[in-house]
Write an enzyme that holds these catalytic residues in place. Structure first.
Site, PDB file in Angstrom:
ATOM      1  CG  HIS A 167      82.756  64.999  35.093  1.00  0.00           C
ATOM      2  ND1 HIS A 167      82.557  64.512  36.360  1.00  0.00           N
ATOM      3  CD2 HIS A 167      83.479  66.130  35.229  1.00  0.00           C
ATOM      4  CE1 HIS A 167      83.136  65.307  37.231  1.00  0.00           C
ATOM      5  NE2 HIS A 167      83.703  66.303  36.580  1.00  0.00           N
ATOM      6  CE  LYS A 185      79.035  71.080  39.677  1.00  0.00           C
ATOM      7  NZ  LYS A 185      79.873  71.844  40.668  1.00  0.00           N
ATOM      8  CG  ASP A 186      81.911  74.068  38.220  1.00  0.00           C
ATOM      9  OD1 ASP A 186      82.059  74.204  39.444  1.00  0.00           O
ATOM     10  OD2 ASP A 186      81.836  72.961  37.663  1.00  0.00           O
ATOM     11  CD  GLN A 207      85.734  75.640  35.822  1.00  0.00           C
ATOM     12  OE1 GLN A 207      86.501  75.363  36.741  1.00  0.00           O
ATOM     13  NE2 GLN A 207      85.027  74.698  35.186  1.00  0.00           N
ATOM     14  CB  VAL A 242      73.843  66.488  34.979  1.00  0.00           C
ATOM     15  CG1 VAL A 242      73.177  65.138  35.226  1.00  0.00           C
ATOM     16  CG2 VAL A 242      74.152  66.663  33.493  1.00  0.00           C
ATOM     17  CG  LEU A 245      85.346  61.323  35.009  1.00  0.00           C
ATOM     18  CD1 LEU A 245      85.478  60.793  33.593  1.00  0.00           C
ATOM     19  CD2 LEU A 245      85.552  62.837  35.047  1.00  0.00           C
ATOM     20  CB  SER A 270      83.911  65.347  42.136  1.00  0.00           C
ATOM     21  OG  SER A 270      83.927  65.106  40.745  1.00  0.00           O
TER      22      SER A 270
END
EC number: 6.3.2.1
Length: 287
Positions: free
Chosen positions: A37, A151-152, A155, A178, A33, A188
């Site tokens: 997250h 960001k994704d 998804q 962020v 994380l 990550s």
């Protein structure tokens, strides 16, 4: 904060929460994380009485040759960060408990259309794995709301379509990306970058900002995107795609489209970076 690994215990705890009339918020993660997250946890904390975070590295969404075996596993640090952020419950199941008959025999959830192209083109089956595990988590937790990062973006769009198509009574909350102070979207996989690559990585974001500025000023879409792709190549990135799509459904922009999104995926060294920016179009882009 409680940590639960068994499905039966998770269900018992959350059944009691629902009987008390508590609002349940879900934050699915694969661990390792970072502040992005934790922003999801904060968004859930603002909206729910009980915040459930999951830590599960989902093998179904990794393709051949991807980094399943090397994906960072930092459970204790993740648990401490979640507790500090205000999480109430961590669900960390094993792959055997979620896929008792193995991946090959497991039912899959496929979200047509929005899962195709972009990341779906270079990572075949990835979004089937995402949709399947998220569907399982929604079924196990039965949250009132779930938080996912913008960001994704593809998804997030897949999950929104999943919830709509299957009539799930879950509010999907998109949380803004962020970024580090230099603009790099937190991920990550940024940990795969060495120091020179880390200094170069924000160029992806700045390229998107420059392209957005041009598009919002009415610049030609094809020429603007071609220029951006060339800039990335000259800076040492290997771009998988850099596209402008409709923000709500990821279809190509058309004449009259006003709400767009610039999406990019590019390799820099061993890291695959993705990013996106909302674009307010003049309305005369596309065919």
């Amino acid at each position: 904060m409680r940590t639960v690994r068994e499905i039966s215990e998770l269900r018992q705890i959350l059944t009691e929460s629902r009987e008390r009339g508590q609002i349940i918020g879900l934050v699915p993660t694969m661990g390792n994380l970072h502040d992005g997250h934790l922003a999801l946890v904060g968004a859930a904390r603002d909206r729910a009485d009980i915040v459930v975070a999951t830590i599960f590295i989902n093998p179904m969404q990794f393709g051949p040759g991807e980094d399943l075996d090397t994906y960072p596993r930092t459970f204790e640090a993740d648990r401490e960060a979640l507790e500090t952020a205000g999480c109430d419950l961590v669900f960390a199941p094993s792959a055997e408990s979620l896929y008792p008959r193995g991946l090959a025999s497991h039912t899959k959830v496929v979200v047509r259309g929005v899962s195709e192209g972009l990341c779906g083109a270079s990572r075949p089956g990835h979004f089937d794995g995402v949709a399947t595990v998220v569907s399982m988590l929604f079924n196990l937790v039965q949250p009132d709301l779930a938080c996912f990062g913008e960001k994704d973006y593809q998804q997030l769009t897949v999950i929104r379509r999943l919830v709509t198509d299957l009539h799930m009574p879950i509010d999907i909350v998109g949380v803004p990306t962020v970024r580090a102070t230099d603009g790099l979207a937190l991920s990550s996989r940024n940990g795969y970058l060495n120091e020179p690559e880390r200094r170069q990585a924000p160029f992806l974001y700045h390229t998107l900002v420059e392209a957005r500025t041009a598009l919002e000023a009415g610049a030609d879409m094809t020429a603007t995107l071609d220029t951006a792709r060339q800039q990335l190549a000259e800076a040492g990135f290997k771009a998988e795609y850099l596209e402008l799509r409709q923000a709500d459904n990821l279809e190509p922009v058309q004449s009259g489209t006003t709400h767009g999104v610039l999406l990019a995926a590019a390799h820099l060294g061993p890291a695959r970076l993705i990013d996106n920016l909302a674009v307010r179009l003049p309305g005369d882009q596309g065919d």
